[in-house]
Design a protein around this motif. Structure first.
Motif, PDB file in Angstrom:
ATOM      1  N   LEU A  20      -0.121  12.533  55.175  1.00  0.00           N
ATOM      2  CA  LEU A  20      -1.322  13.426  55.070  1.00  0.00           C
ATOM      3  C   LEU A  20      -1.382  14.146  53.919  1.00  0.00           C
ATOM      4  O   LEU A  20      -2.507  14.571  53.428  1.00  0.00           O
ATOM      5  N   SER A  24      -4.784  13.959  51.666  1.00  0.00           N
ATOM      6  CA  SER A  24      -5.403  15.350  51.106  1.00  0.00           C
ATOM      7  C   SER A  24      -5.824  15.402  49.664  1.00  0.00           C
ATOM      8  O   SER A  24      -6.806  15.567  49.394  1.00  0.00           O
ATOM      9  N   VAL A  44      -6.774  19.396  55.366  1.00  0.00           N
ATOM     10  CA  VAL A  44      -5.599  18.168  55.867  1.00  0.00           C
ATOM     11  C   VAL A  44      -4.343  18.774  55.526  1.00  0.00           C
ATOM     12  O   VAL A  44      -3.345  18.497  56.017  1.00  0.00           O
ATOM     13  N   VAL A  47      -2.862  21.122  57.632  1.00  0.00           N
ATOM     14  CA  VAL A  47      -2.552  20.615  58.860  1.00  0.00           C
ATOM     15  C   VAL A  47      -1.135  19.869  58.523  1.00  0.00           C
ATOM     16  O   VAL A  47      -0.129  19.976  59.467  1.00  0.00           O
TER      17      VAL A  47
END
Length: 142
Positions: A20, A24, A44, A47
């Motif tokens: 992730l 990002s 992102v 998250v």
């Protein structure tokens, strides 16, 4: 059983977190020429850190983040605002986009731009604001 006891969540988080964060960065760097950019890339990344928070704990998430969220928010705002200054020095309107081609040995020609600097600032503001809220809520619950 809470999320802290979930072996599946902890294991999945260890695999998903780096993916992730890399994604990002891809969205951040790709977005200054294409749709995307600092805002969605920051979401992102937030998250990713939130997933780590749910799988582990707030203190571990704070250690994982390279900067405290509140100063990150401030520095991001400063960087985003700073991106408007080069245009003023060239006699153009504040926040006029400027591009500079730079030759990087081994890579070739790379274009640096004020929109990219602005997106990096927005990226930091979004991560900082979202994580400040999420961490405050998590620490209040603990």
């Amino acid at each position: 059983m809470n999320a802290m006891d979930s072996l599946i969540l902890r294991t999945a988080t260890r695999f998903l977190l780096p993916l992730l964060l890399i994604f990002s960065l891809f969205v951040l760097l790709r977005g200054h020429d294409e749709p995307g950019g600092g805002f969605i890339a920051g979401l992102v990344a937030a998250v990713a850190f939130s997933l780590y928070l749910f799988a582990f704990d707030a203190s571990g998430t704070r250690r994982l983040m390279w900067m405290d969220p509140r100063p990150m928010l401030g520095w991001g705002l400063f960087i985003a605002t700073l991106s408007g200054l080069p245009a003023l020095f060239q006699g153009k309107a504040f926040f006029t986009a400027l591009w500079w081609p730079v030759h990087v040995p081994g890579i070739g020609s790379v274009t640096l731009s004020t929109p990219l600097v602005f997106d990096i600032g927005v990226y930091m503001v979004v991560i900082g604001s979202v994580m400040a809220i999420v961490l405050a809520l998590a620490e209040a619950e603990e």
